[in-house]
Design a protein around this motif. Sequence first.
Motif, PDB file in Angstrom:
ATOM      1  N   GLU A 135     -77.971  17.858  -8.069  1.00  0.00           N
ATOM      2  CA  GLU A 135     -77.936  16.903  -6.956  1.00  0.00           C
ATOM      3  C   GLU A 135     -76.521  16.762  -6.394  1.00  0.00           C
ATOM      4  OE1 GLU A 135     -79.321  13.757  -4.369  1.00  0.00           O
ATOM      5  OE2 GLU A 135     -80.506  15.069  -5.667  1.00  0.00           O
ATOM      6  N   VAL A 136     -75.546  16.608  -7.292  1.00  0.00           N
ATOM      7  CA  VAL A 136     -74.157  16.438  -6.846  1.00  0.00           C
ATOM      8  C   VAL A 136     -73.660  17.689  -6.127  1.00  0.00           C
ATOM      9  CG1 VAL A 136     -71.774  16.225  -7.672  1.00  0.00           C
ATOM     10  CG2 VAL A 136     -73.541  14.694  -8.548  1.00  0.00           C
ATOM     11  N   ILE A 137     -73.918  18.859  -6.700  1.00  0.00           N
ATOM     12  CA  ILE A 137     -73.451  20.105  -6.085  1.00  0.00           C
ATOM     13  C   ILE A 137     -74.129  20.329  -4.741  1.00  0.00           C
ATOM     14  CG2 ILE A 137     -73.452  22.621  -6.341  1.00  0.00           C
ATOM     15  CD1 ILE A 137     -73.016  22.199  -9.321  1.00  0.00           C
ATOM     16  N   ALA A 138     -75.404  19.946  -4.642  1.00  0.00           N
ATOM     17  CA  ALA A 138     -76.138  20.133  -3.386  1.00  0.00           C
ATOM     18  C   ALA A 138     -75.546  19.312  -2.251  1.00  0.00           C
ATOM     19  CB  ALA A 138     -77.607  19.760  -3.583  1.00  0.00           C
ATOM     20  N   ARG A 139     -74.763  18.302  -2.580  1.00  0.00           N
ATOM     21  CA  ARG A 139     -74.162  17.431  -1.568  1.00  0.00           C
ATOM     22  C   ARG A 139     -72.745  17.846  -1.190  1.00  0.00           C
ATOM     23  NH1 ARG A 139     -76.736  12.292  -0.984  1.00  0.00           N
ATOM     24  NH2 ARG A 139     -78.647  12.183  -2.244  1.00  0.00           N
ATOM     25  N   GLN A 140     -72.297  19.015  -1.661  1.00  0.00           N
ATOM     26  CA  GLN A 140     -70.921  19.436  -1.402  1.00  0.00           C
ATOM     27  C   GLN A 140     -70.774  20.366  -0.204  1.00  0.00           C
ATOM     28  OE1 GLN A 140     -68.684  17.696  -3.116  1.00  0.00           O
ATOM     29  NE2 GLN A 140     -70.555  16.804  -3.987  1.00  0.00           N
ATOM     30  N   GLY A 141     -71.861  20.608   0.534  1.00  0.00           N
ATOM     31  CA  GLY A 141     -71.762  21.425   1.733  1.00  0.00           C
ATOM     32  C   GLY A 141     -71.527  22.897   1.471  1.00  0.00           C
ATOM     33  N   LEU A 142     -72.082  23.418   0.381  1.00  0.00           N
ATOM     34  CA  LEU A 142     -71.927  24.839   0.077  1.00  0.00           C
ATOM     35  C   LEU A 142     -72.721  25.683   1.075  1.00  0.00           C
ATOM     36  CD1 LEU A 142     -72.277  24.867  -3.824  1.00  0.00           C
ATOM     37  CD2 LEU A 142     -70.237  24.483  -2.431  1.00  0.00           C
ATOM     38  N   ALA A 143     -72.307  26.929   1.225  1.00  0.00           N
ATOM     39  CA  ALA A 143     -72.987  27.828   2.162  1.00  0.00           C
ATOM     40  C   ALA A 143     -74.426  28.085   1.734  1.00  0.00           C
ATOM     41  CB  ALA A 143     -72.216  29.141   2.275  1.00  0.00           C
ATOM     42  N   ALA A 144     -74.688  28.115   0.437  1.00  0.00           N
ATOM     43  CA  ALA A 144     -76.042  28.365  -0.079  1.00  0.00           C
ATOM     44  C   ALA A 144     -76.449  27.220  -0.994  1.00  0.00           C
ATOM     45  CB  ALA A 144     -76.084  29.683  -0.845  1.00  0.00           C
ATOM     46  N   LYS A 145     -77.735  26.903  -1.015  1.00  0.00           N
ATOM     47  CA  LYS A 145     -78.237  25.869  -1.909  1.00  0.00           C
ATOM     48  C   LYS A 145     -77.999  26.272  -3.363  1.00  0.00           C
ATOM     49  CE  LYS A 145     -82.193  24.396   0.920  1.00  0.00           C
ATOM     50  NZ  LYS A 145     -83.674  24.282   0.926  1.00  0.00           N
ATOM     51  N   PRO A 146     -77.658  25.332  -4.217  1.00  0.00           N
ATOM     52  CA  PRO A 146     -77.589  25.671  -5.638  1.00  0.00           C
ATOM     53  C   PRO A 146     -78.993  25.977  -6.165  1.00  0.00           C
ATOM     54  CG  PRO A 146     -77.342  23.308  -5.331  1.00  0.00           C
ATOM     55  CD  PRO A 146     -77.308  23.917  -3.969  1.00  0.00           C
ATOM     56  N   VAL A 147     -79.049  26.871  -7.134  1.00  0.00           N
ATOM     57  CA  VAL A 147     -80.308  27.214  -7.786  1.00  0.00           C
ATOM     58  C   VAL A 147     -80.415  26.404  -9.068  1.00  0.00           C
ATOM     59  CG1 VAL A 147     -81.599  29.041  -8.956  1.00  0.00           C
ATOM     60  CG2 VAL A 147     -80.382  29.531  -6.817  1.00  0.00           C
ATOM     61  N   LEU A 148     -81.554  25.779  -9.289  1.00  0.00           N
ATOM     62  CA  LEU A 148     -81.813  25.042 -10.522  1.00  0.00           C
ATOM     63  C   LEU A 148     -82.812  25.829 -11.344  1.00  0.00           C
ATOM     64  CD1 LEU A 148     -81.572  22.484 -12.304  1.00  0.00           C
ATOM     65  CD2 LEU A 148     -83.474  21.523 -10.989  1.00  0.00           C
ATOM     66  N   LEU A 149     -82.382  26.314 -12.506  1.00  0.00           N
ATOM     67  CA  LEU A 149     -83.248  27.095 -13.380  1.00  0.00           C
ATOM     68  C   LEU A 149     -83.726  26.216 -14.531  1.00  0.00           C
ATOM     69  CD1 LEU A 149     -84.462  29.851 -14.106  1.00  0.00           C
ATOM     70  CD2 LEU A 149     -82.378  30.348 -15.387  1.00  0.00           C
ATOM     71  N   GLY A 150     -85.036  25.971 -14.559  1.00  0.00           N
ATOM     72  CA  GLY A 150     -85.585  25.126 -15.614  1.00  0.00           C
ATOM     73  C   GLY A 150     -87.027  25.463 -15.910  1.00  0.00           C
ATOM     74  N   ARG A 151     -87.644  24.679 -16.774  1.00  0.00           N
ATOM     75  CA  ARG A 151     -89.016  24.948 -17.215  1.00  0.00           C
ATOM     76  C   ARG A 151     -90.031  23.976 -16.627  1.00  0.00           C
ATOM     77  NH1 ARG A 151     -86.200  25.838 -22.303  1.00  0.00           N
ATOM     78  NH2 ARG A 151     -86.366  28.019 -22.911  1.00  0.00           N
ATOM     79  N   HIS A 152     -89.582  23.027 -15.798  1.00  0.00           N
ATOM     80  CA  HIS A 152     -90.472  21.950 -15.375  1.00  0.00           C
ATOM     81  C   HIS A 152     -90.458  21.824 -13.858  1.00  0.00           C
ATOM     82  CE1 HIS A 152     -88.820  21.037 -19.406  1.00  0.00           C
ATOM     83  NE2 HIS A 152     -90.093  20.802 -19.689  1.00  0.00           N
ATOM     84  N   ALA A 153     -91.499  22.361 -13.221  1.00  0.00           N
ATOM     85  CA  ALA A 153     -91.573  22.326 -11.763  1.00  0.00           C
ATOM     86  C   ALA A 153     -91.585  20.899 -11.233  1.00  0.00           C
ATOM     87  CB  ALA A 153     -92.817  23.070 -11.291  1.00  0.00           C
TER      88      ALA A 153
END
Length: 203
Positions: A162-180
């Motif tokens: 959530e925090v990284i997604a709010r930093q205005g990066l060129a690409a969305k961060p990818v979240l790798l997990g087991r729970h959709a």
Amino acid sequence: VPLPVPGEGEALVRVLRAGICNTDQELIKGYKGGFRGVLGHEFVGEVAAAASAPELVGRRVCGELNVCCEDCAICRRGGTLKRNHCLRRRVLGILNCDGTFAEYLTLPTVNLHVVPDAVSTEAATFVEPLAAACRIVEQELIKVNDRVCVLGDGKLGLLIAEVIARQGLAAKPVLLGRHADKARLLGAAVAPRQGPAKAGEGP
């Protein structure tokens, strides 16, 4: 647990809500040699007494973990270096400092932050792990064109994403997990990827 007695410059805080961190579970298993005392470092409390800061009495607060010695070479330099790297620091519920899994705790008043009235006690319990996520940004480790993958969709992983997604990066961060269902909590802010389930878990 006996009622703790606040030292000079400290407050006595009645714990309203405490969070359970994986660090607590690892300390029970012996991480860093184990911990003797009261575990816990995520909390919201109400100040019951604070001789050096009477304006805090009755206020809801959360608190910073690291209790600095105020005297070593690192502390004398001040700033974030002091906050995170005091040579003789105690750490709430982790190192030589009783933590939040009790009715009361003590912390220096300088470690306390008043919780705004608009923020619920339940939500404010997440301030400490949220601060840990924000520390990544504070360290300026990620640049605007970096591609970021957060491994794990536990509490801290979700907050970091959530925090990284709010930093205005060129690409969305990818979240790798087991729970959709957890990834869906973040909506369109991240690009979720679902990893293989553990043995015994469903698809």
